[in-house]
Every structure is written in structure tokens, then in C-alpha cells.
Motif scaffolding. Structure first.
Motif, PDB file in Angstrom:
ATOM      1  N   ASP A 120      73.907 -13.518  -1.247  1.00  0.00           N
ATOM      2  CA  ASP A 120      74.217 -12.115  -0.989  1.00  0.00           C
ATOM      3  C   ASP A 120      73.650 -11.297  -2.144  1.00  0.00           C
ATOM      4  O   ASP A 120      73.564 -11.758  -3.274  1.00  0.00           O
ATOM      5  CB  ASP A 120      75.737 -11.918  -0.874  1.00  0.00           C
ATOM      6  N   PHE A 121      73.271 -10.085  -1.791  1.00  0.00           N
ATOM      7  CA  PHE A 121      72.587  -9.266  -2.792  1.00  0.00           C
ATOM      8  C   PHE A 121      72.925  -7.788  -2.559  1.00  0.00           C
ATOM      9  O   PHE A 121      72.845  -7.298  -1.432  1.00  0.00           O
ATOM     10  CB  PHE A 121      71.075  -9.526  -2.661  1.00  0.00           C
ATOM     11  N   ILE A 129      71.901  -4.070  -3.037  1.00  0.00           N
ATOM     12  CA  ILE A 129      70.720  -3.240  -3.357  1.00  0.00           C
ATOM     13  C   ILE A 129      71.027  -2.273  -4.498  1.00  0.00           C
ATOM     14  O   ILE A 129      70.168  -1.976  -5.321  1.00  0.00           O
ATOM     15  CB  ILE A 129      70.260  -2.433  -2.114  1.00  0.00           C
ATOM     16  N   ASN A 130      72.261  -1.816  -4.526  1.00  0.00           N
ATOM     17  CA  ASN A 130      72.625  -0.788  -5.507  1.00  0.00           C
ATOM     18  C   ASN A 130      72.472  -1.257  -6.956  1.00  0.00           C
ATOM     19  O   ASN A 130      72.391  -0.429  -7.867  1.00  0.00           O
ATOM     20  CB  ASN A 130      74.062  -0.318  -5.270  1.00  0.00           C
ATOM     21  N   ILE A 140      69.934  -2.516  -8.170  1.00  0.00           N
ATOM     22  CA  ILE A 140      68.562  -2.188  -8.628  1.00  0.00           C
ATOM     23  C   ILE A 140      68.513  -0.779  -9.209  1.00  0.00           C
ATOM     24  O   ILE A 140      67.770  -0.511 -10.146  1.00  0.00           O
ATOM     25  CB  ILE A 140      67.548  -2.336  -7.461  1.00  0.00           C
ATOM     26  N   GLY A 141      69.325   0.084  -8.654  1.00  0.00           N
ATOM     27  CA  GLY A 141      69.350   1.457  -9.167  1.00  0.00           C
ATOM     28  C   GLY A 141      68.328   2.342  -8.487  1.00  0.00           C
ATOM     29  O   GLY A 141      67.625   1.912  -7.558  1.00  0.00           O
ATOM     30  N   LYS A 142      68.236   3.578  -8.974  1.00  0.00           N
ATOM     31  CA  LYS A 142      67.374   4.565  -8.304  1.00  0.00           C
ATOM     32  C   LYS A 142      66.125   4.906  -9.107  1.00  0.00           C
ATOM     33  O   LYS A 142      65.378   5.813  -8.758  1.00  0.00           O
ATOM     34  CB  LYS A 142      68.190   5.837  -8.046  1.00  0.00           C
ATOM     35  N   LYS A 143      65.916   4.178 -10.157  1.00  0.00           N
ATOM     36  CA  LYS A 143      64.733   4.457 -10.981  1.00  0.00           C
ATOM     37  C   LYS A 143      63.458   4.155 -10.190  1.00  0.00           C
ATOM     38  O   LYS A 143      63.380   3.126  -9.508  1.00  0.00           O
ATOM     39  CB  LYS A 143      64.780   3.579 -12.236  1.00  0.00           C
ATOM     40  N   MET A 144      62.504   5.053 -10.288  1.00  0.00           N
ATOM     41  CA  MET A 144      61.260   4.851  -9.552  1.00  0.00           C
ATOM     42  C   MET A 144      60.273   4.057 -10.395  1.00  0.00           C
ATOM     43  O   MET A 144      60.178   4.271 -11.606  1.00  0.00           O
ATOM     44  CB  MET A 144      60.639   6.203  -9.181  1.00  0.00           C
ATOM     45  N   PRO A 145      59.517   3.160  -9.752  1.00  0.00           N
ATOM     46  CA  PRO A 145      58.556   2.371 -10.530  1.00  0.00           C
ATOM     47  C   PRO A 145      57.301   3.156 -10.911  1.00  0.00           C
ATOM     48  O   PRO A 145      56.530   2.736 -11.761  1.00  0.00           O
ATOM     49  CB  PRO A 145      58.193   1.232  -9.570  1.00  0.00           C
ATOM     50  N   TYR A 146      57.101   4.323 -10.266  1.00  0.00           N
ATOM     51  CA  TYR A 146      55.895   5.117 -10.514  1.00  0.00           C
ATOM     52  C   TYR A 146      55.934   5.781 -11.886  1.00  0.00           C
ATOM     53  O   TYR A 146      57.004   6.113 -12.397  1.00  0.00           O
ATOM     54  CB  TYR A 146      55.738   6.229  -9.478  1.00  0.00           C
ATOM     55  N   GLN A 147      54.752   6.006 -12.403  1.00  0.00           N
ATOM     56  CA  GLN A 147      54.651   6.790 -13.629  1.00  0.00           C
ATOM     57  C   GLN A 147      54.962   8.250 -13.288  1.00  0.00           C
ATOM     58  O   GLN A 147      54.434   8.779 -12.302  1.00  0.00           O
ATOM     59  CB  GLN A 147      53.226   6.693 -14.186  1.00  0.00           C
ATOM     60  N   ALA A 148      55.819   8.849 -14.081  1.00  0.00           N
ATOM     61  CA  ALA A 148      56.199  10.245 -13.811  1.00  0.00           C
ATOM     62  C   ALA A 148      55.017  11.164 -14.089  1.00  0.00           C
ATOM     63  O   ALA A 148      54.195  10.860 -14.958  1.00  0.00           O
ATOM     64  CB  ALA A 148      57.382  10.636 -14.678  1.00  0.00           C
ATOM     65  N   PRO A 149      54.926  12.291 -13.381  1.00  0.00           N
ATOM     66  CA  PRO A 149      53.834  13.237 -13.659  1.00  0.00           C
ATOM     67  C   PRO A 149      53.963  13.814 -15.079  1.00  0.00           C
ATOM     68  O   PRO A 149      55.040  13.722 -15.670  1.00  0.00           O
ATOM     69  CB  PRO A 149      54.022  14.340 -12.623  1.00  0.00           C
ATOM     70  N   PHE A 174      55.258  20.270 -13.263  1.00  0.00           N
ATOM     71  CA  PHE A 174      56.055  21.107 -12.349  1.00  0.00           C
ATOM     72  C   PHE A 174      55.930  22.599 -12.673  1.00  0.00           C
ATOM     73  O   PHE A 174      55.923  23.436 -11.769  1.00  0.00           O
ATOM     74  CB  PHE A 174      57.516  20.659 -12.349  1.00  0.00           C
TER      75      PHE A 174
END
Lengths: 123, 180
Positions: free
Chosen positions: A3-4, A6-7, A9-18, A23
Motif C-alpha cells: 500500500d502506498f 500518494i500524499n 510525495i507532496g506537492k513539490k514540482m520536479p520542474y525548474q522554477a522560472p 512573473f
């Protein structure tokens, strides 16, 4: 299967931020674009653009028709032809309606007043 | 500044531009990330975000307050993002049933592909379009099913089903990757 959650992992995005100013710059560019779109645009009017050209073309067409295509019998020229045919008659009629004083003044003002041949005594 | 104040500024022609500036400032970051999660590349996300806010400005008079301003903007952003995916044929490949978005993600620079976040993202990008949208709005944006219904136009029951299926597939995908 394990069982796993998902939460975990968190909400951090793997992408490099702009970049930091992305903005801010985006907002400035967007507002400028919107302001630009609000400006009244000059509407291209084909009619307005062609009016001078068409006027000149029409004038040329009239001149060309008059010079090269017109025959005395043509409807277009008939009016002028009739006028020129009756020109002597018209002038006589006009002069006949003038008083003696008016005729003297007209004769004095005429460019032919000093013309030797025009002033030869009539028999 | 809250939504109501922004809407008031937007509804008056004299203060519309100021209201729009505040709206963009408030929503630009969450909208950017929502779009980025759907289209992957930064350049595409920027283009779609610009198109989204221009449409917001253009059609602000059509906003009748039947939904929240937030869900209305998310709806426009989602539609624009999915339109780009269709245009660029980034969705499911009909031949091998593999999303081209996963390939696009794999070609991104500066990503730690061994991280759990990367694994989760790959799993999300391999989902069908509707499940992907629902999962992102629920998981990342923490929207209620009612709010997601306003964005997608689907019923709450359908959305719950979609989210359930999406979660199951993602768990399976991540666990499989962890075991490899």
C-alpha cells in the motif's frame, strides 16, 4: 502490491522554477499587450484609398472620350454641338438685349478695342 | 485583495485595467503551474497563460458570477492548455497508447528523474486527459469536487470516479517504478 499513500510525495514540482522576475515581466508584457489592443485601430478603407485614384481615372476617361471617341452625332456631344451650332445666334440675341451704354462699355473693355483690323470701318 | 473587490474593479470601465492587473498578480503563479502540469514545457505554459489572461480580459463581461472567479479562470486555462495538447498531438498515441507528454517530460532539463516527484509527474502524464485534469485540480490545487465540476463541466459523481481511477493508476505506476 504494497500500500502506498500518494500524499507522502507532496506537492513539490520536479520542474525548474522560472526565473525570479518571470512573473513580473510576464505581467508587464501582458498589460502592455492588452493596452495596445485597446487602442482604436485605423481601419483600412478601400473606398477611401481609391477615391483620389478613381477621381483622376474618371477625369481622364471623360477627356479621352471627348477627344478620341466623340462623334458629332453621339448623344454625349450632341448638347455641345447644338450649342456651338447656335452660338452666333445666341451672341446676336445677347448683344441685342444690351443698351447702347452697355454696348459702349463692352466695346471699350474688349481686348479687341485697339485691334486695327477689328475696327475697320464697315461699308 | 479578495475576488469580490477585484470583480468590482473589473466591472467598472474606469477601474478595469487596475482590476485586471490585480487579477493577474493574484492568479499568475497558480495558473502557470496548473498549465505547466498539463503542457509540460515552460515555453508552452507561458504562451497558454498569456492566451488565458487575454481571454479573461476579453470576456470579463461574460462573467456573471455563477461560479467563482477562480474556477472561471481555471476553466479558461484548462481549455487553452488542452487545446494546445490537441494541436500539438501531445495526448495519447493511438498506436502504442503512450502519452507523448511523458516523452516531453523526459526531455526536460534540470529534473532529478529518480525523485519521487518526477515519478509522480510521469504517472500523472500517462493518465487519460480527463483523469489527469481532475487529479491535478484535486491533488495540487486542493479544489473540492464542486469546484472541479465548475472548471470541467462534469458531474461530481463522474469526477469522483475519475479521481478514484487516477489515484489507483498512479499508485500502481509509482510502486512499479520504486520496485524496479
Amino acid at each position: 502490491m504494497r500500500d502506498f499513500d500518494i500524499n507522502t510525495i507532496g506537492k513539490k514540482m520536479p520542474y525548474q522554477a522560472p526565473s525570479e522576475d518571470f512573473f513580473e515581466k510576464f505581467t508587464d508584457d501582458l498589460l502592455a499587450k492588452v493596452a495596445d489592443e485597446q487602442k482604436p485601430k485605423k481601419v483600412f478603407s478601400l473606398r477611401r484609398a481609391l477615391t483620389p485614384v478613381l477621381s483622376v481615372a474618371a477625369a481622364i476617361a471623360v477627356i479621352m472620350t471627348t477627344l478620341f471617341m466623340g462623334e458629332p452625332g453621339d448623344d454625349f456631344l450632341r448638347g455641345e454641338y447644338i450649342i456651338s451650332e447656335n452660338l452666333d445666334e445666341s451672341i446676336d440675341s445677347f448683344l441685342g438685349s444690351l443698351t447702347d451704354e452697355e454696348l459702349t462699355y463692352l466695346a471699350a473693355a474688349s481686348s479687341y478695342a485697339d485691334d486695327f483690323y477689328a475696327n475697320l470701318p464697315t461699308e | 485583495m479578495n475576488e469580490k473587490e477585484i470583480i468590482e474593479l473589473l466591472s467598472n470601465i474606469a477601474t478595469r485595467n487596475e482590476g485586471f492587473r490585480l487579477l493577474v498578480t493574484k492568479f499568475r503563479e497558480p495558473i502557470y503551474w496548473h498549465i505547466r502540469r498539463l503542457v509540460v514545457s515552460h515555453e508552452d505554459a507561458e504562451d497558454v497563460m498569456q492566451e488565458c489572461f487575454i481571454n479573461v480580459y476579453k470576456y470579463i463581461d461574460n462573467f456573471k458570477g455563477e461560479s467563482s472567479l477562480k474556477t472561471w479562470i481555471y476553466k479558461i486555462a484548462t481549455n487553452e492548455a488542452l487545446r494546445l495538447c490537441t494541436k500539438k498531438q501531445l495526448d495519447m498515441d493511438s498506436y502504442d497508447q503512450k502519452s507523448r507528454l511523458v516523452d516531453l517530460f523526459s526531455s526536460e532539463k534540470n529534473i532529478d528523474f529518480d525523485s519521487a516527484e518526477a515519478s509522480l509527474q510521469r504517472a500523472i502524464l500517462s493518465l487519460p486527459e480527463k483523469q489527469r485534469v481532475v487529479f491535478n485540480l484535486r491533488y495540487y490545487e486542493e479544489m473540492s469536487y464542486e469546484q472541479i465540476a465548475e472548471v470541467t463541466g462534469s458531474s461530481v459523481a463522474t469526477l469522483k470516479t475519475n479521481y478514484h481511477y487516477a489515484s489507483g493508476k498512479i499508485k500502481e505506476y509509482v510502486l512499479k517504478n520504486m520496485e524496479e
